[in-house]
Design a protein around this motif. Structure first.
Motif, mmCIF file in Angstrom:
data_model
loop_
_atom_site.group_PDB
_atom_site.id
_atom_site.type_symbol
_atom_site.label_atom_id
_atom_site.label_comp_id
_atom_site.label_asym_id
_atom_site.label_seq_id
_atom_site.Cartn_x
_atom_site.Cartn_y
_atom_site.Cartn_z
ATOM 1 N N TYR A 65 99.170 63.619 -57.861
ATOM 2 C CA TYR A 65 98.245 64.485 -58.603
ATOM 3 C C TYR A 65 96.864 63.854 -58.742
ATOM 4 N N GLY A 66 95.868 64.729 -58.921
ATOM 5 C CA GLY A 66 94.459 64.352 -58.976
ATOM 6 C C GLY A 66 94.140 63.129 -59.807
ATOM 7 N N VAL A 67 94.709 63.048 -60.979
ATOM 8 C CA VAL A 67 94.355 61.983 -61.927
ATOM 9 C C VAL A 67 94.572 60.578 -61.362
ATOM 10 N N ASN A 68 95.490 60.452 -60.403
ATOM 11 C CA ASN A 68 95.773 59.136 -59.829
ATOM 12 C C ASN A 68 94.734 58.719 -58.794
ATOM 13 N N ASN A 69 93.876 59.651 -58.422
ATOM 14 C CA ASN A 69 92.854 59.403 -57.407
ATOM 15 C C ASN A 69 91.569 58.976 -58.121
ATOM 16 N N VAL A 70 91.539 57.722 -58.508
ATOM 17 C CA VAL A 70 90.504 57.213 -59.404
ATOM 18 C C VAL A 70 89.142 57.156 -58.708
ATOM 19 N N LYS A 71 88.177 57.857 -59.325
ATOM 20 C CA LYS A 71 86.813 57.911 -58.775
ATOM 21 C C LYS A 71 86.040 56.645 -59.111
ATOM 22 N N LEU A 102 82.931 55.026 -53.867
ATOM 23 C CA LEU A 102 84.248 54.592 -53.396
ATOM 24 C C LEU A 102 85.326 55.129 -54.335
ATOM 25 N N ARG A 103 86.377 55.676 -53.747
ATOM 26 C CA ARG A 103 87.435 56.292 -54.554
ATOM 27 C C ARG A 103 88.806 55.856 -54.063
ATOM 28 N N LEU A 104 89.703 55.638 -55.002
ATOM 29 C CA LEU A 104 91.100 55.387 -54.658
ATOM 30 C C LEU A 104 91.757 56.741 -54.389
ATOM 31 N N MET A 160 89.129 55.191 -71.142
ATOM 32 C CA MET A 160 88.901 54.775 -69.756
ATOM 33 C C MET A 160 89.851 55.468 -68.786
ATOM 34 N N VAL A 161 89.332 55.724 -67.566
ATOM 35 C CA VAL A 161 90.182 56.306 -66.541
ATOM 36 C C VAL A 161 90.756 55.149 -65.726
ATOM 37 N N GLU A 162 91.937 54.730 -66.113
ATOM 38 C CA GLU A 162 92.645 53.663 -65.406
ATOM 39 C C GLU A 162 94.080 54.126 -65.240
ATOM 40 N N GLY A 166 84.765 53.489 -62.638
ATOM 41 C CA GLY A 166 83.563 52.708 -62.920
ATOM 42 C C GLY A 166 82.681 53.235 -64.038
ATOM 43 N N GLU A 167 83.122 54.234 -64.773
ATOM 44 C CA GLU A 167 82.292 54.755 -65.857
ATOM 45 C C GLU A 167 82.157 53.698 -66.943
ATOM 46 N N SER A 168 80.930 53.550 -67.511
ATOM 47 C CA SER A 168 80.829 52.598 -68.615
ATOM 48 C C SER A 168 81.214 53.310 -69.910
ATOM 49 N N ARG A 204 86.760 67.934 -61.659
ATOM 50 C CA ARG A 204 87.361 67.673 -62.961
ATOM 51 C C ARG A 204 86.986 66.225 -63.322
ATOM 52 N N ASN A 205 86.231 66.072 -64.382
ATOM 53 C CA ASN A 205 85.878 64.742 -64.867
ATOM 54 C C ASN A 205 86.360 64.566 -66.295
ATOM 55 N N ASN A 206 87.121 63.500 -66.535
ATOM 56 C CA ASN A 206 87.523 63.168 -67.902
ATOM 57 C C ASN A 206 86.342 62.543 -68.632
ATOM 58 N N LEU A 207 85.556 61.760 -67.878
ATOM 59 C CA LEU A 207 84.320 61.173 -68.398
ATOM 60 C C LEU A 207 83.198 61.700 -67.514
ATOM 61 N N PRO A 208 81.966 61.792 -68.040
ATOM 62 C CA PRO A 208 80.876 62.292 -67.206
ATOM 63 C C PRO A 208 80.729 61.471 -65.926
ATOM 64 N N VAL A 214 95.980 67.026 -50.165
ATOM 65 C CA VAL A 214 95.638 67.970 -51.221
ATOM 66 C C VAL A 214 95.207 67.175 -52.442
ATOM 67 N N LEU A 215 94.049 67.547 -52.970
ATOM 68 C CA LEU A 215 93.605 66.998 -54.254
ATOM 69 C C LEU A 215 93.855 68.117 -55.257
ATOM 70 N N GLN A 216 94.732 67.859 -56.217
ATOM 71 C CA GLN A 216 95.092 68.906 -57.169
ATOM 72 C C GLN A 216 95.218 68.316 -58.568
ATOM 73 N N LEU A 256 78.930 61.800 -55.456
ATOM 74 C CA LEU A 256 79.200 61.186 -56.770
ATOM 75 C C LEU A 256 80.179 62.021 -57.588
ATOM 76 N N ALA A 257 80.018 63.337 -57.529
ATOM 77 C CA ALA A 257 80.881 64.214 -58.329
ATOM 78 C C ALA A 257 82.351 64.058 -57.950
ATOM 79 N N HIS A 258 82.597 63.578 -56.730
ATOM 80 C CA HIS A 258 83.982 63.383 -56.287
ATOM 81 C C HIS A 258 84.358 61.903 -56.221
ATOM 82 N N GLY A 259 83.552 61.068 -56.903
ATOM 83 C CA GLY A 259 83.967 59.673 -57.046
ATOM 84 C C GLY A 259 83.229 58.669 -56.201
HETATM 85 N N1 MSS Z 1 88.404 59.240 -61.885
HETATM 86 C C1 MSS Z 1 87.477 58.823 -62.758
HETATM 87 N N2 MSS Z 1 86.904 57.605 -62.591
HETATM 88 N N3 MSS Z 1 87.085 59.602 -63.805
HETATM 89 C C2 MSS Z 1 87.680 60.830 -64.017
HETATM 90 O O1 MSS Z 1 87.291 61.482 -64.982
HETATM 91 N N4 MSS Z 1 89.369 62.451 -63.315
HETATM 92 C C3 MSS Z 1 90.635 62.581 -62.615
HETATM 93 C C4 MSS Z 1 90.516 62.125 -61.161
HETATM 94 N N5 MSS Z 1 89.902 60.824 -61.071
HETATM 95 C C5 MSS Z 1 88.696 61.256 -63.135
HETATM 96 C C6 MSS Z 1 89.000 60.420 -62.030
HETATM 97 C C7 MSS Z 1 91.240 63.935 -62.636
HETATM 98 S S1 MSS Z 1 92.211 64.364 -63.969
HETATM 99 C C8 MSS Z 1 91.199 64.762 -61.542
HETATM 100 S S2 MSS Z 1 92.105 66.207 -61.499
HETATM 101 C C9 MSS Z 1 90.494 64.351 -60.278
HETATM 102 O O2 MSS Z 1 89.781 63.111 -60.462
HETATM 103 C C10 MSS Z 1 89.500 65.459 -59.906
HETATM 104 O O3 MSS Z 1 88.813 65.104 -58.754
HETATM 105 P P1 MSS Z 1 87.575 65.962 -58.248
HETATM 106 O O4 MSS Z 1 86.990 65.191 -57.122
HETATM 107 O O5 MSS Z 1 88.077 67.320 -57.784
HETATM 108 O O6 MSS Z 1 86.637 66.191 -59.391
HETATM 109 MO MO1 MSS Z 1 93.462 66.174 -63.300
HETATM 110 O O7 MSS Z 1 95.086 65.521 -62.839
#
Ligand code: MSS
Length: 362
Positions: free
Chosen positions: A203-209, A195-197, A163-165, A150-152, A47-51, A93-95, A189-192
């Protein structure tokens, strides 16, 4: 059902036929593809909010830097340095917050995820607590840990709007990692990657890629994804900072087998269950739409409070149709409700009734 269309290039290494492709940026793992305690990288949802970033964007992964702010000794630190600082492995769990959105009866915008915007993975990285300690501890008055992706951001767009912050309550830093490795492989890269937080239990969104900045802050970020996005509110209501944010995951489970048909006699009902941030106590299974329940047995290893557990129960079923449901309960007594109340964006669905499957036994 699986789609025959090829996967997008950036995730072409994933298992073809194992996903529902909701969009270029969203791949859902098919319910029947979840078969083990640890979800292999090539079956993990996307799941990417930005490419996603490309190899060109990243360059030399070891030279990737993250700017650590809001500590006594703020500085930029490279991935290579982080690897020498400390290391830990956490199963979690990443959800996605919207996993189960497709089960709500009201109309919702966003991917109509069923069960497959979730996986259970093992992260390797430096504990954020060790990093904070090495940099002299957090500054006074800090209440939040804020990670920036880190997406520009394309010119002409207000960065705060896309921005994903994300900020999480500071207490969550105690279990958080800056991870460079997913299930024993360099973080794709697709999973961040590189380096990923990782905030286990959240929930997934807090795991900043592609994390570029880790800031210990007095206030939550002003980014839209935090201020009005990912907030639970009634249908028709706009998002606002005073509404509950999608932080800790709730208790949840679902059956992964059988899903449609089975042969009469001994039928093994299997699934997965998670406690969110709490250890699980029990999982019960019903084959009669919730009229009666029996306790299932955990099949796999216990990988800790943030991981899911797989379960099984042997049933004896005569030909007919059955509505099979599962219901998990944590050691703290939190249990899945029969129904989960509708909310505007369709977040957090853990109602056991909507997650039940109709199986024909012949
Ligand atoms: N981070 C970044 N840097 N960007 C984006 O777009 N998205 C979110 C997380 N982180 C993003 C980030 C979301 S929103 C989710 S789920 C996750 O991531 C997913 O992961 P994968 O590795 O499975 O793709 Mo919903 O709460």
């Amino acid at each position: 059902l699986a789609q025959d269309t090829a996967l997008p290039d950036y995730v072409a290494w994933k298992e073809p036929g194992a996903f529902i492709q909701h969009s270029e940026n969203t791949l859902e793992t098919l319910r029947g593809e979840i078969g083990s305690v640890v979800t292999p990288n090539d079956l993990l949802f996307v799941r990417n909010n930005l490419p996603s970033l490309t190899e060109d964007d990243v360059g030399d992964p070891e030279a990737w830097t993250v700017s650590v702010e809001g500590v006594s000794d703020p500085r930029e630190i490279t991935l290579a340095e982080l690897k020498g600082l400390d290391v830990a492995q956490v199963a979690s769990v990443l959800q996605c917050s919207g996993n189960g959105r497709g089960f709500f009866e009201h109309e919702t915008s966003g991917s109509q995820w069923l069960t497959g915007a979730a996986g259970n993975v093992i992260w390797t990285g430096v504990p954020v607590a060790s990093l904070v300690e090495a940099l002299g501890g957090v500054a006074d008055g800090v209440q939040w840990m804020t990670g920036t992706g880190g997406e520009s951001i394309p010119d002409g767009i207000d960065p705060l709007s896309v921005m994903v912050e994300r900020s999480v309550p500071i207490a969550a830093h105690e279990q958080a990692l800056l991870a460079w490795n997913l299930n024993g492989e360099p973080l794709p890269l697709a999973h961040g990657g590189p380096l990923r937080l990782v905030v286990p239990g959240y929930y997934g969104v807090n795991n900043v890629k592609h994390v570029k900045r880790l800031a210990f802050t007095e206030a939550e970020t002003q980014a839209k994804i935090q201020q009005s996005g990912y907030r639970i509110r009634d249908v028709g209501v706009e998002g606002a900072p005073d509404q509950p944010s999608m932080f800790e995951m709730n208790v949840k489970s679902w059956v992964t087998q059988p899903l449609m048909d089975a042969s009469s006699g001994r039928v093994l009902v299997m699934g997965v269950a998670l406690g969110g941030t709490e250890e699980l106590a029990t999982v019960e299974v019903s084959t009669d739409s919730g009229a009666t329940w029996s306790e299932a047995r955990f099949t796999g290893p216990d990988l800790g409070p943030y991981a899911w557990r797989s379960f099984v129960i042997a049933t004896d079923l005569e030909p007919g149709t059955y509505r099979i449901a599962s219901r998990a309960t944590t050691v703290g007594g939190a249990s899945q409700p029969e129904d989960f109340p509708p909310n505007h964006r369709g977040y957090g669905h853990n109602g056991w009734s909507a997650h039940a499957v109709d199986v024909t036994v012949s």
